[in-house]
Design a protein around this motif. Sequence first.
Motif, PDB file in Angstrom:
ATOM      1  N   ASN A 120      14.288 -55.539  10.728  1.00  0.00           N
ATOM      2  CA  ASN A 120      12.929 -55.142  10.695  1.00  0.00           C
ATOM      3  C   ASN A 120      11.827 -56.381  10.664  1.00  0.00           C
ATOM      4  O   ASN A 120      11.005 -56.298  11.443  1.00  0.00           O
ATOM      5  CB  ASN A 120      12.738 -54.340   9.467  1.00  0.00           C
ATOM      6  N   LYS A 121      12.136 -57.482   9.989  1.00  0.00           N
ATOM      7  CA  LYS A 121      11.416 -58.665   9.987  1.00  0.00           C
ATOM      8  C   LYS A 121      11.329 -59.269  11.386  1.00  0.00           C
ATOM      9  O   LYS A 121      10.401 -59.997  11.930  1.00  0.00           O
ATOM     10  CB  LYS A 121      11.991 -59.529   8.856  1.00  0.00           C
ATOM     11  N   LEU A 122      12.663 -59.309  12.103  1.00  0.00           N
ATOM     12  CA  LEU A 122      12.700 -60.175  13.288  1.00  0.00           C
ATOM     13  C   LEU A 122      11.985 -59.118  14.341  1.00  0.00           C
ATOM     14  O   LEU A 122      10.954 -59.512  15.187  1.00  0.00           O
ATOM     15  CB  LEU A 122      14.290 -60.101  14.033  1.00  0.00           C
TER      16      LEU A 122
ATOM     17  N   ALA B 131      13.884 -68.092  12.053  1.00  0.00           N
ATOM     18  CA  ALA B 131      13.127 -67.312  12.917  1.00  0.00           C
ATOM     19  C   ALA B 131      11.539 -67.692  12.705  1.00  0.00           C
ATOM     20  O   ALA B 131      10.819 -67.809  13.728  1.00  0.00           O
ATOM     21  CB  ALA B 131      13.639 -65.892  12.831  1.00  0.00           C
ATOM     22  N   LYS B 132      11.100 -67.438  11.563  1.00  0.00           N
ATOM     23  CA  LYS B 132       9.761 -67.898  10.967  1.00  0.00           C
ATOM     24  C   LYS B 132       9.413 -69.160  11.717  1.00  0.00           C
ATOM     25  O   LYS B 132       8.369 -69.324  11.956  1.00  0.00           O
ATOM     26  CB  LYS B 132       9.644 -67.568   9.738  1.00  0.00           C
ATOM     27  N   SER B 133      10.233 -70.027  11.574  1.00  0.00           N
ATOM     28  CA  SER B 133       9.870 -71.399  12.029  1.00  0.00           C
ATOM     29  C   SER B 133       9.430 -71.487  13.465  1.00  0.00           C
ATOM     30  O   SER B 133       8.848 -72.597  13.868  1.00  0.00           O
ATOM     31  CB  SER B 133      10.716 -72.454  11.641  1.00  0.00           C
ATOM     32  N   LEU B 134       9.904 -70.627  14.267  1.00  0.00           N
ATOM     33  CA  LEU B 134       9.811 -70.569  15.627  1.00  0.00           C
ATOM     34  C   LEU B 134       8.452 -70.241  16.137  1.00  0.00           C
ATOM     35  O   LEU B 134       7.763 -69.393  15.475  1.00  0.00           O
ATOM     36  CB  LEU B 134      10.969 -69.914  16.334  1.00  0.00           C
ATOM     37  N   ASP B 135       7.819 -70.731  17.318  1.00  0.00           N
ATOM     38  CA  ASP B 135       6.558 -70.267  17.811  1.00  0.00           C
ATOM     39  C   ASP B 135       6.716 -69.062  18.799  1.00  0.00           C
ATOM     40  O   ASP B 135       7.390 -69.308  20.052  1.00  0.00           O
ATOM     41  CB  ASP B 135       5.771 -71.280  18.487  1.00  0.00           C
ATOM     42  N   ILE B 136       7.056 -67.827  18.291  1.00  0.00           N
ATOM     43  CA  ILE B 136       7.499 -66.617  19.130  1.00  0.00           C
ATOM     44  C   ILE B 136       6.180 -66.310  19.939  1.00  0.00           C
ATOM     45  O   ILE B 136       4.926 -65.929  19.170  1.00  0.00           O
ATOM     46  CB  ILE B 136       7.904 -65.532  18.129  1.00  0.00           C
ATOM     47  N   ILE B 137       6.298 -66.260  21.187  1.00  0.00           N
ATOM     48  CA  ILE B 137       5.345 -65.333  21.825  1.00  0.00           C
ATOM     49  C   ILE B 137       5.793 -64.223  22.248  1.00  0.00           C
ATOM     50  O   ILE B 137       7.004 -64.055  23.056  1.00  0.00           O
ATOM     51  CB  ILE B 137       4.700 -66.277  22.959  1.00  0.00           C
TER      52      ILE B 137
ATOM     53  N   ILE C 135      25.918 -63.049   1.540  1.00  0.00           N
ATOM     54  CA  ILE C 135      25.217 -62.411   2.440  1.00  0.00           C
ATOM     55  C   ILE C 135      23.809 -62.537   2.773  1.00  0.00           C
ATOM     56  O   ILE C 135      23.071 -63.037   3.567  1.00  0.00           O
ATOM     57  CB  ILE C 135      25.414 -60.985   2.648  1.00  0.00           C
ATOM     58  N   LYS C 136      22.961 -62.623   1.365  1.00  0.00           N
ATOM     59  CA  LYS C 136      21.486 -62.556   1.025  1.00  0.00           C
ATOM     60  C   LYS C 136      21.168 -64.144   1.971  1.00  0.00           C
ATOM     61  O   LYS C 136      20.319 -64.288   2.435  1.00  0.00           O
ATOM     62  CB  LYS C 136      21.089 -62.444  -0.074  1.00  0.00           C
ATOM     63  N   ALA C 137      22.021 -64.991   1.479  1.00  0.00           N
ATOM     64  CA  ALA C 137      21.570 -66.513   1.619  1.00  0.00           C
ATOM     65  C   ALA C 137      21.690 -66.752   3.383  1.00  0.00           C
ATOM     66  O   ALA C 137      20.893 -67.204   3.569  1.00  0.00           O
ATOM     67  CB  ALA C 137      22.614 -67.413   0.903  1.00  0.00           C
ATOM     68  N   VAL C 138      22.764 -66.167   3.782  1.00  0.00           N
ATOM     69  CA  VAL C 138      22.665 -66.406   5.353  1.00  0.00           C
ATOM     70  C   VAL C 138      21.739 -65.638   5.880  1.00  0.00           C
ATOM     71  O   VAL C 138      20.966 -66.230   6.738  1.00  0.00           O
ATOM     72  CB  VAL C 138      24.216 -65.649   5.990  1.00  0.00           C
ATOM     73  N   LEU C 139      21.257 -64.300   5.495  1.00  0.00           N
ATOM     74  CA  LEU C 139      20.275 -63.695   6.366  1.00  0.00           C
ATOM     75  C   LEU C 139      18.947 -64.168   5.908  1.00  0.00           C
ATOM     76  O   LEU C 139      18.140 -64.177   6.695  1.00  0.00           O
ATOM     77  CB  LEU C 139      20.338 -62.310   5.888  1.00  0.00           C
ATOM     78  N   SER C 140      18.575 -64.756   4.694  1.00  0.00           N
ATOM     79  CA  SER C 140      17.316 -65.322   4.365  1.00  0.00           C
ATOM     80  C   SER C 140      17.278 -66.811   5.201  1.00  0.00           C
ATOM     81  O   SER C 140      16.213 -67.068   5.672  1.00  0.00           O
ATOM     82  CB  SER C 140      17.452 -65.824   2.805  1.00  0.00           C
ATOM     83  N   GLU C 141      18.385 -67.645   5.229  1.00  0.00           N
ATOM     84  CA  GLU C 141      18.441 -68.798   6.113  1.00  0.00           C
ATOM     85  C   GLU C 141      18.001 -68.405   7.733  1.00  0.00           C
ATOM     86  O   GLU C 141      17.236 -69.085   8.365  1.00  0.00           O
ATOM     87  CB  GLU C 141      19.818 -69.406   6.182  1.00  0.00           C
ATOM     88  N   ALA C 142      18.690 -67.376   8.173  1.00  0.00           N
ATOM     89  CA  ALA C 142      18.331 -66.970   9.755  1.00  0.00           C
ATOM     90  C   ALA C 142      16.896 -66.739   9.665  1.00  0.00           C
ATOM     91  O   ALA C 142      16.328 -66.845  10.725  1.00  0.00           O
ATOM     92  CB  ALA C 142      19.071 -65.611   9.818  1.00  0.00           C
TER      93      ALA C 142
ATOM     94  N   TRP D 262      17.280 -61.733  19.796  1.00  0.00           N
ATOM     95  CA  TRP D 262      18.403 -62.189  18.696  1.00  0.00           C
ATOM     96  C   TRP D 262      19.501 -61.064  19.088  1.00  0.00           C
ATOM     97  O   TRP D 262      19.164 -59.883  19.056  1.00  0.00           O
ATOM     98  CB  TRP D 262      17.654 -61.823  17.300  1.00  0.00           C
ATOM     99  N   VAL D 263      20.637 -61.618  18.864  1.00  0.00           N
ATOM    100  CA  VAL D 263      22.139 -60.920  19.186  1.00  0.00           C
ATOM    101  C   VAL D 263      22.455 -60.516  17.866  1.00  0.00           C
ATOM    102  O   VAL D 263      22.836 -61.383  16.765  1.00  0.00           O
ATOM    103  CB  VAL D 263      22.901 -61.551  19.889  1.00  0.00           C
ATOM    104  N   PHE D 264      22.781 -59.234  17.693  1.00  0.00           N
ATOM    105  CA  PHE D 264      23.465 -58.699  16.330  1.00  0.00           C
ATOM    106  C   PHE D 264      24.982 -58.072  16.942  1.00  0.00           C
ATOM    107  O   PHE D 264      25.232 -57.337  17.950  1.00  0.00           O
ATOM    108  CB  PHE D 264      22.562 -57.541  15.546  1.00  0.00           C
TER     109      PHE D 264
END
Lengths: 264, 264
Positions: free
Chosen positions: B162-164, B99-105, B88-95, B112-114
């Motif tokens: 929370n990070k998103l 997310a971090k790699s995107l230029d979010i404005i 689970i940790k691996a999937v969510l860390s990858e996610a 993000w859909v959960f």
Amino acid sequence: MKTIVLLFVFAIAIATSHGFDLDHGIDNNMDSPKLRSFSRNHYDYDITCSSWRLGVEANNIIRFKTIPAKCKDYIRNYLLGDQSRADIKAVLSEAYSYAKSLDIIKAGNYTWVFDIDETLLSNVEYYADRGFGTIPHNATAFNKWIEKGKLPALPHSLKLYNKLLALDIKIAIITERPETQRKITVKNLRNVGYLKYDKIIFKDTTKGIYKGKTTLVYKSVERKKLEKEGFRIIGNIGDQWSDILGTSRAVRSFKLPNPLFYVA
Amino acid sequence: MKTIVLLFVFAIAIATSHGFDLDHGIDNNMDSPKLRSFSRNHYDYDITCSSWRLGVEANNIIRFKTIPAKCKDYIRNYLLGDQSRADIKAVLSEAYSYAKSLDIIKAGNYTWVFDIDETLLSNVEYYADRGFGTIPHNATAFNKWIEKGKLPALPHSLKLYNKLLALDIKIAIITERPETQRKITVKNLRNVGYLKYDKIIFKDTTKGIYKGKTTLVYKSVERKKLEKEGFRIIGNIGDQWSDILGTSRAVRSFKLPNPLFYVA
């Protein structure tokens, strides 16, 4: 009259917006230019090799150029041990159970799509000599190996292939290999037991329509062409998600394990 | 005139064939009536529990009503042990890396859909009391458990959530739970730390448009609605392939492990 023509143009516009061209209508999660730059080999988080392998198989971990260096022994043990054989057998047994459950009629043009490398034939010997995925892809060395035409069959794939033929299911092979490798490929397939198929499609790089396009796009377009020719694609097996996702998908698709490399 | 009308009808036919309605345009590999009858619990081939779990995670093994009886202890050990947490940790860390790699404005409406069950909240306690997936689903008992509103968060999901939010990404929650469970669900989510989201969508069974439709169809339609409202779905996380495949997919989707049950 003008209204009708406008309505017609509008209808065509709708048709096209949902329609099929080389760039759109494909899973956007695998063909975004944004994501093409996401290739990487380093993980900024701890990951066990077991979680890494699961992440790859579930399409969570994508676009890696090499496997994590620390996982070399893990992947070697996996590939050369019982687990890999058991995993492959499970996928192909499931595929056969599904095929058997269908009412196949000979005139129905029911078709199964196979990929070649790591699906019908195995390159494990090649990767064993090159660090089990820890060394970046070398096209020259790989093509030299392919040109030998000495790849063994994946035993369970050959079994499934023969069983599908016995069910009167047609076989179509779609490979990333270029037209220039057609002769050696057909020979290699024949030598290990793949004698009969209705189609074998190589990536035609001379016309250039697939230049810069992913395997996902290439294989989607070729499946669409098969459909137009009347083939009804009921099954598809590959070792990459790009073999089976995209458009014109099979009724059911199967993903063989491949912890060695990633093809977009 | 007649020709133009015919052409128009033809164009509409094309539009519809590629268009979006509740039944078509969805992955045909998961919503075929043919396949609905393929549900089963028995495997006519040997399968190890480890290969079975991998088969489920890679979408090769589908439509099972219970897990293989012999795998009860294996699944218990997996879920209550380190491997499940690491996966689970691996999937969510990858996610998060993605997310971090995107230029979010902030004005970009990046969303993000959960999913809820087995994604934001965990029902492992419920399944632990009921044979870890070896006993067929009991809607009455399950709803009674949900109504208690005592589900814990998946710790890594809460962290990602929370990070998103900190990255200025909007959150949309789409759940299979019915409207009648809205109040207890919102309360349960709040109690474990999910306080802020832009949308929470429950399955409206009163209007009946989703009667007989799969989760795959329901979630595809709801994602389409979100897109029409201006949300740009950059990520999606669920524990079922039906949460993330279909149409109007996220730019990248993530599949959390779930060896307990299957939702089409």
